[in-house]
Design a protein around this motif. Sequence first.
Motif, short mmCIF file in Angstrom:
data_model
loop_
_atom_site.label_atom_id
_atom_site.label_comp_id
_atom_site.label_asym_id
_atom_site.label_seq_id
_atom_site.Cartn_x
_atom_site.Cartn_y
_atom_site.Cartn_z
N CYS A 1 -3.44 -5.98 -5.41
CA CYS A 1 -2.74 -4.73 -5.60
C CYS A 1 -3.76 -3.65 -5.41
O CYS A 1 -4.67 -3.41 -5.86
CB CYS A 1 -1.83 -4.54 -6.90
N HIS A 2 -3.19 -2.49 -4.72
CA HIS A 2 -4.08 -1.35 -4.42
C HIS A 2 -3.34 -0.27 -5.02
O HIS A 2 -2.42 0.19 -4.59
CB HIS A 2 -4.47 -1.18 -3.19
N ARG A 3 -4.03 0.55 -6.22
CA ARG A 3 -3.64 1.44 -6.78
C ARG A 3 -3.61 2.88 -5.92
O ARG A 3 -4.82 3.05 -5.56
CB ARG A 3 -4.12 1.97 -8.18
N MET A 4 -2.79 3.76 -5.69
CA MET A 4 -3.02 4.98 -5.17
C MET A 4 -1.77 5.87 -5.88
O MET A 4 -1.03 5.47 -6.69
CB MET A 4 -2.71 4.85 -3.91
N THR A 5 -1.97 6.93 -5.40
CA THR A 5 -0.71 8.06 -5.78
C THR A 5 0.52 7.65 -5.07
O THR A 5 0.49 6.96 -3.86
CB THR A 5 -0.97 9.38 -5.73
N PRO A 6 1.55 7.96 -5.67
CA PRO A 6 2.96 7.71 -5.04
C PRO A 6 2.91 8.15 -3.48
O PRO A 6 3.48 7.67 -2.75
CB PRO A 6 3.79 8.29 -5.78
N ALA A 7 2.53 9.62 -3.41
CA ALA A 7 2.35 10.11 -2.09
C ALA A 7 1.54 9.60 -1.03
O ALA A 7 1.68 9.24 0.00
CB ALA A 7 1.73 11.63 -2.16
N GLU A 8 0.61 8.73 -1.64
CA GLU A 8 -0.26 8.08 -0.74
C GLU A 8 0.28 6.73 0.03
O GLU A 8 0.32 6.40 0.88
CB GLU A 8 -1.62 7.71 -1.27
N ALA A 9 1.10 6.20 -1.31
CA ALA A 9 1.50 4.72 -1.01
C ALA A 9 2.85 5.03 0.05
O ALA A 9 3.10 4.48 1.02
CB ALA A 9 2.20 4.23 -2.16
N GLU A 10 3.56 6.18 -0.06
CA GLU A 10 4.76 6.74 0.74
C GLU A 10 4.16 7.02 2.01
O GLU A 10 4.58 6.45 3.13
CB GLU A 10 5.30 8.02 0.02
N LEU A 11 3.13 7.60 2.53
CA LEU A 11 2.28 7.89 3.73
C LEU A 11 1.75 6.38 4.27
O LEU A 11 1.96 6.21 5.40
CB LEU A 11 1.16 8.82 3.62
#
Length: 209
Positions: free
Chosen positions: A196-206
């Motif tokens: 699992c790779h953590r990122m901000t929601p915006a990064e995951a959305e992009l």
Amino acid sequence: CYVMDVGIIGGGGHVGLPTGLVLADAGFSVTLIDKDQERLNTIARGKMPFTEEGGERLLQSALEADRLVTTTDVAAVAECDVIVVVIGTPIDEHHNPEMDNLLGVVDAIEPYLSNDHLLLLRSTIYPGTTKIVRNRLKDAGHVIGDDLGLAFTPERVTQHRAIDEIVNLPQLVGAFDKASFDRAESLFESVINADCHRMTPAEAELGKL
């Protein structure tokens, strides 16, 4: 031991059903929530409503183990620990995802959410949508993070091969806070053979787009 209950809104679809089957196979108790009663009836009979490699075997196994139930009632989320929203996302004339469906689902389940729920958005969404959902829930009085968990955990699968790809592809987890990420990671790490790779929601959305 304690078995975590997972409710999947859009649970009869090409992503929702394979997700449910993978979770049931890993030992979770899964409730498939979908407005298509006929499709749910097919699933309850142990038949896949579409072609999916390995799907029928996992479906029949889940039903025999009593780890899979179906309903059209969104109120069922109240009895779940984790709620996964994976509804189809229509697009507008500019090929941007239409978010009214997703926000309508969030509004429908909000009265049944409590502080110990984990809400995972898995549909294709426009960048910034997870933040809109967070603000909507906060306006309704929910505390996001240590209480109500929220993350965007996009699917990245090919139709008919979803089961294999859910298990073997890395999972992006877009979370505003560590508590929500940790809970989402714990769920996915018990079913996938990747990280699992953590990122901000915006990064995951992009990243999904």
